[in-house]
Design an enzyme around this catalytic site. Structure first.
Site, PDB file in Angstrom:
ATOM      1  N   ASP A   1      67.201  64.602  -4.653  1.00 22.64           N
ATOM      2  CA  ASP A   1      67.164  64.851  -6.096  1.00 22.64           C
ATOM      3  C   ASP A   1      68.554  65.249  -6.574  1.00 22.64           C
ATOM      4  OD1 ASP A   1      66.517  65.554  -8.668  1.00 22.64           O
ATOM      5  OD2 ASP A   1      65.698  67.517  -8.099  1.00 22.64           O
TER       6      ASP A   1
ATOM      7  N   ASP B   1      65.253  68.261 -11.066  1.00 20.60           N
ATOM      8  CA  ASP B   1      63.877  68.283 -11.590  1.00 20.60           C
ATOM      9  C   ASP B   1      62.831  68.281 -10.479  1.00 20.60           C
ATOM     10  OD1 ASP B   1      63.953  65.694 -10.674  1.00 20.60           O
ATOM     11  OD2 ASP B   1      63.404  64.745 -12.580  1.00 20.60           O
TER      12      ASP B   1
ATOM     13  N   ASP C   1      65.825  60.808  -6.881  1.00 20.72           N
ATOM     14  CA  ASP C   1      66.250  59.816  -7.878  1.00 20.72           C
ATOM     15  C   ASP C   1      67.405  58.971  -7.341  1.00 20.72           C
ATOM     16  OD1 ASP C   1      68.448  61.578  -8.059  1.00 20.72           O
ATOM     17  OD2 ASP C   1      67.424  62.752  -9.599  1.00 20.72           O
TER      18      ASP C   1
ATOM     19  N   ASP D   1      61.148  46.680  -4.075  1.00 20.32           N
ATOM     20  CA  ASP D   1      59.707  46.586  -3.896  1.00 20.32           C
ATOM     21  C   ASP D   1      59.157  45.730  -5.036  1.00 20.32           C
ATOM     22  OD1 ASP D   1      57.054  47.416  -2.966  1.00 20.32           O
ATOM     23  OD2 ASP D   1      58.132  49.132  -2.124  1.00 20.32           O
TER      24      ASP D   1
ATOM     25  N   ASP E   1      54.599  43.911  -2.052  1.00 20.88           N
ATOM     26  CA  ASP E   1      53.450  44.802  -1.882  1.00 20.88           C
ATOM     27  C   ASP E   1      52.146  43.996  -1.821  1.00 20.88           C
ATOM     28  OD1 ASP E   1      52.760  47.808  -2.185  1.00 20.88           O
ATOM     29  OD2 ASP E   1      51.431  46.867  -3.641  1.00 20.88           O
TER      30      ASP E   1
ATOM     31  N   GLU F   1      54.167  42.347   2.712  1.00 26.29           N
ATOM     32  CA  GLU F   1      53.252  43.375   3.209  1.00 26.29           C
ATOM     33  C   GLU F   1      51.845  42.803   3.154  1.00 26.29           C
ATOM     34  OE1 GLU F   1      51.645  47.885   2.410  1.00 26.29           O
ATOM     35  OE2 GLU F   1      51.638  46.366   0.876  1.00 26.29           O
TER      36      GLU F   1
ATOM     37  N   HIS G   1      55.857  55.094   4.002  1.00 26.46           N
ATOM     38  CA  HIS G   1      55.345  56.032   3.002  1.00 26.46           C
ATOM     39  C   HIS G   1      53.816  56.058   2.952  1.00 26.46           C
ATOM     40  CE1 HIS G   1      55.161  52.147   1.128  1.00 26.46           C
ATOM     41  NE2 HIS G   1      54.420  52.649   0.160  1.00 26.46           N
ATOM     42  N   ASP G   2      53.171  55.148   3.692  1.00 27.73           N
ATOM     43  CA  ASP G   2      51.707  55.104   3.707  1.00 27.73           C
ATOM     44  C   ASP G   2      51.115  55.642   5.010  1.00 27.73           C
ATOM     45  OD1 ASP G   2      51.606  53.880   1.201  1.00 27.73           O
ATOM     46  OD2 ASP G   2      51.693  51.856   2.052  1.00 27.73           O
TER      47      ASP G   2
END
Ligand code: NOJ
Length: 569
Positions: free
Chosen positions: A24, A28, A32, A101, A209, A272, A344-345
């Protein structure tokens, strides 16, 4: 695959950034693009070739960006298009590529296309999505009135009623992620135009995806069929109607012609594909068919549960060998596979398949990495995996953020499952395990943010972080550097034939890779026991150590979680 002219990505290693959790830059609490730009040295030091960036497009963030409301911009949460251009330039300047992605099975329900489609049955975009009346004989909204009985990947039915219009729309994932209707050529051409726009901007390809879900098995009058009932649930399994549907190959070939023709060689196209079989994968990745370069498949991360991922069981190494072995053999002459443990899954592999106790965490993380990277295929490193990041601690439901986990909890508890048991499975399998902030240093938020992180930092960050590992040759990070360098340097790693050894051994994973008379032997002890190499592989004595994760004290003994790569020919 013609060994004479192997594509560049056979020697490449991809690094995946999940931007929300990477770094970050504005305090926040959400990662990013500014943060990615600050940490590019980390990627260069690792030596990776490609950065795959999970979605940064404008999105209501129902599924952390996999619900896109504008395909051609950057969400202010993550920065700006100017920063994305800067990222492309910086990466290219360092000899790396950027893969975006591409989430086009569905949009956000806030995408202007869906808002328009929803506005009226007569909308010119009505047919851009899947709208259907209630099941014959049932009023809209009645139990079981959904047009089909399909169960969503994110729990509940795949259909949501639009009260105003009286029809249901299809969403294989969350209700805020309506599926696009790829049968409609206008949809396809709008997607292709958007993809060309990104390529013209300088991106180097796409990770697509759930791209094998875009073609649904639809009858001539638009009918969709119920799936076989799922045990214990009031739903059916949609697989036969939505996975690798009848027009999947046609759509991907069309995409190829419309978007990639003339620039294919420098790009990376990854599909994917949940539920894809080896046979289908051969078709999708046969270069002569011009569809995608490689699949990203899930068989090996589906071996440690029964039915739903939230019914975990221990992995049997022999099952893993059977699966990896079949994929290696099935794609040996045609096609290509991605190699991954973490993303990430998925929960963190060191906790899931390794041993994250203090004694073996470093050794099992490096052992698993060696096992994976030495296969044939393109390895993917997911942010933090190169540091040995592990599953986190979730005290209660409030600690979870992921829509999949939260929807599952709501559904399971509503169906009478014991909340503590549901929570225990979530602790082990939730995607949130992969989404805790990257651990950069030993500071209060692990150096991720000056604010409050959107999801709690793993409490182990003071010990497990990049700063602590950067100059330590024994670290998980240093080991990953060596693995990446080995793939770059040794064509046997990139292209050699694969032969599985010891297929029935429950703890030792061994194989050879051979090319042009040169052979590497890879032996990985996936356990805390010791083994004598001579007893395991009597015919494989000797060999020069190319890479190992532990200092070899006795060449005859394979220590707990030890991995060795030996040149034996
Ligand atoms: C697969 C993505 O990897 C996952 O994160 C997402 O939730 C689903 N597709 C839906 O887009």
């Amino acid at each position: 695959m013609t060994p004479e002219q192997p594509p560049w990505w056979t020697r490449a290693v991809v690094y995946q950034i999940y931007p929300r959790s990477f770094m970050d830059s504005d305090g926040d609490g959400i990662g990013d693009l500014g943060g990615v730009l600050q940490r590019l040295d980390h990627l260069s030091d690792l030596g990776v070739d490609v950065l795959w960036l999970s979605p940064v497009y404008p999105s209501p963030q129902a599924d952390n960006g996999y619900d896109i409301s504008d395909y051609q911009d950057v969400d202010p949460l993550f920065g700006s298009l100017a920063q994305l251009d800067e990222l492309i330039a910086e990466l290219h300047g360092r000899g790396m590529k950027l893969v975006m992605d591409l989430v086009v099975n569905h949009t956000s329900d806030q995408h202007p296309w869906f808002r328009e489609s929803r506005s009226s049955p007569d909308s010119p975009k009505r047919d851009w999505y899947w709208w259907r009346p209630p099941r014959a004989g049932l009023p809209a909204g009645a139990p079981g009135a959904e047009p089909t009985n399909w169960h969503s990947f994110f729990s509940g039915p795949t259909w949501t009623l639009d009260e105003a219009g009286g029809e249901y729309f299809l969403h294989l994932f969350d209700r805020r992620q309506p599926d696009l209707n790829w049968e409609n050529p206008e949809v396809r051409h709008a997607v292709y135009a958007m993809m060309r726009w990104w390529l013209d901007r300088g991106v180097d390809g796409f990770r697509m995806d759930v791209i094998n879900l875009i073609s649904k098995d639809v009858g001539p009058d638009g009918e969709l069929r119920d799936g076989p009932p799922l045990p214990g649930l009031p739903y059916g399994d949609a697989t036969t109607s939505v996975v690798c549907g009848p027009r999947s190959h046609e759509f991907l070939q069309e995409m190829h012609r419309e978007v990639f023709d003339g620039r294919r060689e420098s790009l990376l196209l990854v599909g994917e594909m949940p539920g894809v079989t080896v046979e289908e994968a051969r078709l999708f990745t046969d270069p002569a068919r011009a569809e995608v370069d490689m699949v990203f498949q899930f068989e090996h991360v589906g071996l440690d549960f029964t039915g739903s991922k939230f019914s975990p069981r221990p992995l049997r190494l022999t099952d893993l060998k059977a699966s990896f072995g079949r994929w290696q053999a099935g794609l040996a002459d045609v096609g290509w596979n991605s190699l991954y443990w973490d993303n990430h899954d998925q929960p963190r592999a060191v906790s899931r398949f390794g041993d994250d106790s203090p004694r073996y965490r470093r050794d099992s993380a490096t052992c698993l990495a060696t096992l994976l990277h030495l296969h044939r295929g393109t390895p993917y490193v997911y942010q933090g995996e190169e540091l040995g990041m592990a599953n986190t601690r979730f005290d209660g439901l409030d600690d979870f953020r992921d829509v999949e986990s939260l929807n599952h909890h709501a559904q399971a508890v509503a169906h009478g499952e014991d909340p503590d048991t549901v929570l225990a499975a979530m602790r082990r399998m939730s995607r949130d395990n992969a989404r805790t902030p990257v651990q950069w240093d030993a500071g209060p938020t692990a150096g991720f943010t000056t604010g409050t992180p959107w999801i709690a930092v793993n409490p182990d960050a003071a010990e497990w972080n990049a700063a602590a590992q950067r100059d330590d040759p024994h670290s998980v990070l240093a080991h990953h550097r060596r693995l990446v360098a080995l793939r770059h340097a040794d064509p046997v790693v990139a292209l050699g034939d694969f032969t599985m050894l010891l297929p029935h051994h429950e703890s030792v994973y061994a194989f050879t890779r051979s090319l042009d008379g040169s052979t590497l032997l890879v032996v990985c002890n996936v356990s805390a026991h010791e083994y004598r190499l001579g007893e395991l592989l009597p015919e494989m004595g000797g060999g020069e150590l190319v890479l190992g994760n532990l200092a070899v004290e006795d060449p005859a003994v394979l220590r707990p979680w030890e991995a060795r790569v030996l040149r034996v020919g």
